[in-house]
Design a protein around this motif. Sequence first.
Motif, PDB file in Angstrom:
ATOM      1  N   ALA A  37      -4.434   5.037   2.684  1.00  0.00           N
ATOM      2  CA  ALA A  37      -3.764   3.748   2.516  1.00  0.00           C
ATOM      3  C   ALA A  37      -4.679   2.710   1.867  1.00  0.00           C
ATOM      4  N   GLU A  52      -0.603  -4.189   3.580  1.00  0.00           N
ATOM      5  CA  GLU A  52      -1.470  -3.156   4.164  1.00  0.00           C
ATOM      6  C   GLU A  52      -0.767  -2.424   5.304  1.00  0.00           C
ATOM      7  N   ARG A  55       1.657  -0.004   3.788  1.00  0.00           N
ATOM      8  CA  ARG A  55       0.989   1.184   3.239  1.00  0.00           C
ATOM      9  C   ARG A  55       0.606   2.155   4.349  1.00  0.00           C
ATOM     10  N   ILE A  56       0.071   1.618   5.445  1.00  0.00           N
ATOM     11  CA  ILE A  56      -0.288   2.466   6.586  1.00  0.00           C
ATOM     12  C   ILE A  56       0.957   3.158   7.131  1.00  0.00           C
ATOM     13  N   VAL A  59       2.084   6.045   4.866  1.00  0.00           N
ATOM     14  CA  VAL A  59       1.187   7.203   4.955  1.00  0.00           C
ATOM     15  C   VAL A  59       1.461   7.975   6.242  1.00  0.00           C
TER      16      VAL A  59
END
Length: 133
Positions: A37, A52, A55-56, A59
């Motif tokens: 990420a 962020e 993105r985490i 993933v």
Amino acid sequence: MARIAGVDLPRQKHINIALTYIYGIGQSRAVHILDEAKVDPMKKVQDLNEEEVNRIRTVIESEGMVEGDLRKEVSMNIKRLIEIGSYRGFRHRRNLPVRGQRTHTNARTRKGPRKERSRRRRRPRQKLKSSVQ
């Protein structure tokens, strides 16, 4: 507060530690997720921005099962072992250690507190009456 996979992550912790609060994510998997990420592992959860966190989240969703799905699969595997009558299933059914540990001593976590045994009380000896008078 970041909410990922249905879990509220603690705000004061670093993100690599906070991710381990999610069932199915340990420390090595958390580092791998943050690597993919492109998020700094030493960043605190409260300092993460929405991008962020997203993105985490993506993933984690692409990596595999976590939380409810993983718990469901594990419980289904245990039920399958019980149904087919395997030794491991038998141990699960009786709530005993499954992986070959000794149970003569120890295994208190699985077996629970010790059962009280009934203790025999010794009666005081009675004096024998002598038959000679």
